[in-house]
Structures are given as C-alpha cells and as structure tokens.
Design a protein around this motif. Structure first.
Motif, PDB file in Angstrom:
ATOM      1  N   SER A  82       0.832  -1.194   0.000  1.00 45.72           N
ATOM      2  CA  SER A  82       0.000   0.000   0.000  1.00 45.72           C
ATOM      3  C   SER A  82       0.870   1.248   0.000  1.00 45.72           C
ATOM      4  CB  SER A  82      -0.897   0.008   1.244  1.00 45.72           C
ATOM      5  OG  SER A  82      -1.663   1.181   1.279  1.00 45.72           O
ATOM      6  N   ILE A  83       0.555   2.152  -0.893  1.00 45.71           N
ATOM      7  CA  ILE A  83       1.186   3.471  -0.853  1.00 45.71           C
ATOM      8  C   ILE A  83       0.338   4.369   0.027  1.00 45.71           C
ATOM      9  CG2 ILE A  83       1.730   5.504  -2.243  1.00 45.71           C
ATOM     10  CD1 ILE A  83       2.639   3.573  -4.428  1.00 45.71           C
ATOM     11  N   SER A  84      -0.962   4.253  -0.113  1.00 44.57           N
ATOM     12  CA  SER A  84      -1.932   4.907   0.753  1.00 44.57           C
ATOM     13  C   SER A  84      -3.237   4.143   0.585  1.00 44.57           C
ATOM     14  CB  SER A  84      -2.116   6.375   0.373  1.00 44.57           C
ATOM     15  OG  SER A  84      -3.196   6.921   1.076  1.00 44.57           O
ATOM     16  N   ASP A  85      -3.803   3.651   1.684  1.00 41.55           N
ATOM     17  CA  ASP A  85      -5.018   2.839   1.584  1.00 41.55           C
ATOM     18  C   ASP A  85      -6.140   3.538   0.829  1.00 41.55           C
ATOM     19  OD1 ASP A  85      -3.935   0.644   2.832  1.00 41.55           O
ATOM     20  OD2 ASP A  85      -4.611   1.240   4.825  1.00 41.55           O
ATOM     21  N   ASN A  86      -6.217   4.835   0.940  1.00 37.44           N
ATOM     22  CA  ASN A  86      -7.283   5.569   0.265  1.00 37.44           C
ATOM     23  C   ASN A  86      -6.917   5.998  -1.148  1.00 37.44           C
ATOM     24  OD1 ASN A  86      -8.995   5.399   2.483  1.00 37.44           O
ATOM     25  ND2 ASN A  86      -8.048   7.199   3.406  1.00 37.44           N
ATOM     26  N   PHE A  87      -5.658   5.744  -1.562  1.00 32.99           N
ATOM     27  CA  PHE A  87      -5.234   6.192  -2.885  1.00 32.99           C
ATOM     28  C   PHE A  87      -4.800   5.039  -3.777  1.00 32.99           C
ATOM     29  CE2 PHE A  87      -1.697   7.601  -5.654  1.00 32.99           C
ATOM     30  CZ  PHE A  87      -2.474   8.264  -6.591  1.00 32.99           C
ATOM     31  N   PHE A  88      -3.788   4.283  -3.370  1.00 33.09           N
ATOM     32  CA  PHE A  88      -3.254   3.242  -4.248  1.00 33.09           C
ATOM     33  C   PHE A  88      -2.729   2.069  -3.452  1.00 33.09           C
ATOM     34  CE2 PHE A  88       0.369   1.574  -6.861  1.00 33.09           C
ATOM     35  CZ  PHE A  88      -0.408   1.006  -7.860  1.00 33.09           C
ATOM     36  N   ARG A  89      -3.269   0.889  -3.759  1.00 31.54           N
ATOM     37  CA  ARG A  89      -2.782  -0.381  -3.228  1.00 31.54           C
ATOM     38  C   ARG A  89      -2.513  -1.275  -4.430  1.00 31.54           C
ATOM     39  NH1 ARG A  89      -7.114  -2.997  -0.570  1.00 31.54           N
ATOM     40  NH2 ARG A  89      -5.573  -4.505   0.103  1.00 31.54           N
ATOM     41  N   TYR A  90      -1.590  -2.195  -4.260  1.00 31.32           N
ATOM     42  CA  TYR A  90      -1.323  -3.121  -5.355  1.00 31.32           C
ATOM     43  C   TYR A  90      -0.902  -4.464  -4.795  1.00 31.32           C
ATOM     44  CZ  TYR A  90       3.634  -2.083  -4.589  1.00 31.32           C
ATOM     45  OH  TYR A  90       4.870  -1.932  -4.033  1.00 31.32           O
ATOM     46  N   ALA A  91      -1.111  -5.474  -5.611  1.00 34.80           N
ATOM     47  CA  ALA A  91      -0.715  -6.830  -5.239  1.00 34.80           C
ATOM     48  C   ALA A  91      -0.025  -7.455  -6.436  1.00 34.80           C
ATOM     49  CB  ALA A  91      -1.932  -7.651  -4.844  1.00 34.80           C
ATOM     50  N   TYR A  92       0.842  -8.416  -6.143  1.00 35.79           N
ATOM     51  CA  TYR A  92       1.512  -9.114  -7.234  1.00 35.79           C
ATOM     52  C   TYR A  92       1.796 -10.551  -6.847  1.00 35.79           C
ATOM     53  CZ  TYR A  92       5.916  -8.565  -4.689  1.00 35.79           C
ATOM     54  OH  TYR A  92       6.903  -8.621  -3.741  1.00 35.79           O
ATOM     55  N   ALA A  93       1.959 -11.356  -7.879  1.00 35.21           N
ATOM     56  CA  ALA A  93       2.384 -12.741  -7.703  1.00 35.21           C
ATOM     57  C   ALA A  93       3.364 -13.052  -8.823  1.00 35.21           C
ATOM     58  CB  ALA A  93       1.196 -13.686  -7.769  1.00 35.21           C
ATOM     59  N   VAL A  94       4.484 -13.655  -8.459  1.00 32.57           N
ATOM     60  CA  VAL A  94       5.454 -14.101  -9.452  1.00 32.57           C
ATOM     61  C   VAL A  94       5.011 -15.492  -9.878  1.00 32.57           C
ATOM     62  CG1 VAL A  94       7.863 -14.632  -9.912  1.00 32.57           C
ATOM     63  CG2 VAL A  94       7.270 -12.718  -8.406  1.00 32.57           C
ATOM     64  N   ILE A  95       4.779 -15.657 -11.169  1.00 30.47           N
ATOM     65  CA  ILE A  95       4.215 -16.904 -11.686  1.00 30.47           C
ATOM     66  C   ILE A  95       5.301 -17.805 -12.267  1.00 30.47           C
ATOM     67  CG2 ILE A  95       2.493 -17.914 -13.233  1.00 30.47           C
ATOM     68  CD1 ILE A  95       1.277 -16.046 -11.104  1.00 30.47           C
ATOM     69  N   ASN A  96       6.092 -17.280 -13.217  1.00 35.87           N
ATOM     70  CA  ASN A  96       7.182 -18.021 -13.868  1.00 35.87           C
ATOM     71  C   ASN A  96       6.737 -19.392 -14.375  1.00 35.87           C
ATOM     72  OD1 ASN A  96       9.210 -16.080 -13.713  1.00 35.87           O
ATOM     73  ND2 ASN A  96       9.678 -16.647 -11.610  1.00 35.87           N
ATOM     74  N   ASP A  97       5.731 -19.406 -15.256  1.00 34.86           N
ATOM     75  CA  ASP A  97       5.268 -20.684 -15.807  1.00 34.86           C
ATOM     76  C   ASP A  97       5.608 -20.822 -17.291  1.00 34.86           C
ATOM     77  OD1 ASP A  97       3.496 -19.099 -17.181  1.00 34.86           O
ATOM     78  OD2 ASP A  97       1.730 -20.251 -16.620  1.00 34.86           O
ATOM     79  N   HIS A  98       6.607 -20.120 -17.757  1.00 35.71           N
ATOM     80  CA  HIS A  98       7.062 -20.132 -19.149  1.00 35.71           C
ATOM     81  C   HIS A  98       6.089 -19.439 -20.089  1.00 35.71           C
ATOM     82  CE1 HIS A  98      10.410 -22.549 -17.954  1.00 35.71           C
ATOM     83  NE2 HIS A  98       9.594 -23.432 -17.423  1.00 35.71           N
ATOM     84  N   GLN A  99       5.055 -18.799 -19.570  1.00 33.24           N
ATOM     85  CA  GLN A  99       4.183 -17.949 -20.364  1.00 33.24           C
ATOM     86  C   GLN A  99       3.968 -16.614 -19.658  1.00 33.24           C
ATOM     87  OE1 GLN A  99       0.583 -20.071 -21.180  1.00 33.24           O
ATOM     88  NE2 GLN A  99       1.499 -21.270 -22.807  1.00 33.24           N
ATOM     89  N   ILE A 100       3.807 -16.674 -18.353  1.00 33.00           N
ATOM     90  CA  ILE A 100       3.554 -15.463 -17.562  1.00 33.00           C
ATOM     91  C   ILE A 100       4.659 -15.312 -16.536  1.00 33.00           C
ATOM     92  CG2 ILE A 100       2.012 -14.341 -15.932  1.00 33.00           C
ATOM     93  CD1 ILE A 100      -0.294 -15.786 -17.289  1.00 33.00           C
ATOM     94  N   ASN A 101       5.246 -14.115 -16.488  1.00 30.36           N
ATOM     95  CA  ASN A 101       6.290 -13.810 -15.516  1.00 30.36           C
ATOM     96  C   ASN A 101       5.664 -13.408 -14.183  1.00 30.36           C
ATOM     97  OD1 ASN A 101       7.783 -11.456 -14.157  1.00 30.36           O
ATOM     98  ND2 ASN A 101       9.423 -12.532 -15.245  1.00 30.36           N
ATOM     99  N   SER A 102       4.694 -12.462 -14.239  1.00 34.30           N
ATOM    100  CA  SER A 102       4.070 -11.984 -13.003  1.00 34.30           C
ATOM    101  C   SER A 102       2.681 -11.440 -13.298  1.00 34.30           C
ATOM    102  CB  SER A 102       4.930 -10.903 -12.336  1.00 34.30           C
ATOM    103  OG  SER A 102       5.178  -9.838 -13.227  1.00 34.30           O
ATOM    104  N   PHE A 103       1.861 -11.392 -12.247  1.00 34.26           N
ATOM    105  CA  PHE A 103       0.491 -10.887 -12.317  1.00 34.26           C
ATOM    106  C   PHE A 103       0.367  -9.768 -11.303  1.00 34.26           C
ATOM    107  CE2 PHE A 103      -3.839 -10.755 -10.727  1.00 34.26           C
ATOM    108  CZ  PHE A 103      -4.565 -10.666 -11.914  1.00 34.26           C
TER     109      PHE A 103
END
Length: 126
Positions: free
Chosen positions: A84-105
């Motif tokens: 979270s940069i600021s709960d009321n402004f910008f939050r983000y989530a990510y997952a590293v996938i590395n399945d030979h098609q997708i690097n990250s989501f």
C-alpha cells in the motif's frame, strides 16, 4: 496528476484527461480502448517489477493491462503479496508466476473501487 495541471500547459492536460473520461451512467476510463491511459498502467507495472526486483527493464510489449472484471480464485489470491502506498489512494498486489508464459500478475487498486490488472509475459515464449 494535479501537479501537472499547474504547469504552463495544465489546461490542455486537464482537457485531455476529461476527453478520456467517457460519459454515461457513471464516469469511466477504458484502458483497453485508450492507448495513453494503458501506457500509464504498463509503466506502473514495469516500475513495480523493478522496485520488487522481479525483473528490470521489462519491455513495454510484454505488459498487458485492463480493467479487473472477474473475481480472483481463493487459491490464487493466497499467492498475492499486497502493498500500500496509501489505503485511500493506491494499493497493489503481485504474484510471481514463472510458468514459461507469464512472468508476473499485478492488481492495481486505485481509490476504493477502481481496480486494474497487469500481466507480464515471460521473456522467452515457448
């Protein structure tokens, strides 16, 4: 964004933003249809890839962004790391996938109700 409106060309920038907002029942920005807005989303994802040391110098053509239109399966949601940069402004989530098609989501959550997703393709396509 608001700082840019104070620049000498601020009126033009504000008008450009207004032109990108579609009228209807509610105001919305459609990143899949607006190349400049989508460019901003892709730059955010590319910068976050670097910040979290997933990958540096991700080529723009490898990043795909759009409005989040579906529920995330619980199994996948458990893989997400939220920040979270600021709960009321910008939050983000990510997952590293590395399945030979997708690097990250990525989930990009602006304000309280505007959510986009980003997918970074794997560099080496099989």
């Amino acid at each position: 964004m608001f700082r840019s409106f104070k620049q000498p060309d601020g009126r033009r920038r504000a008008n450009d933003l207004l032109a990108r907002i579609k009228s209807g029942e509610q105001e919305a920005i459609h990143p899949a249809k607006d190349s400049l807005f989508n460019l901003v989303l892709r730059r955010i994802v590319r910068g976050l890839c670097h910040k979290h040391q997933i990958e540096t110098a991700v080529e723009d053509h490898r990043v795909h962004c759009d409005v989040m239109r579906w529920e995330i399966p619980q199994e996948f949601e458990a893989m997400l790391t939220w920040n979270s940069i600021s709960d009321n402004f910008f939050r983000y989530a990510y997952a590293v996938i590395n399945d030979h098609q997708i690097n990250s989501f990525w989930l990009l959550h602006f304000s309280k109700h505007i959510m986009f997703f980003g997918v970074v393709d794997d560099e080496v396509q099989c």
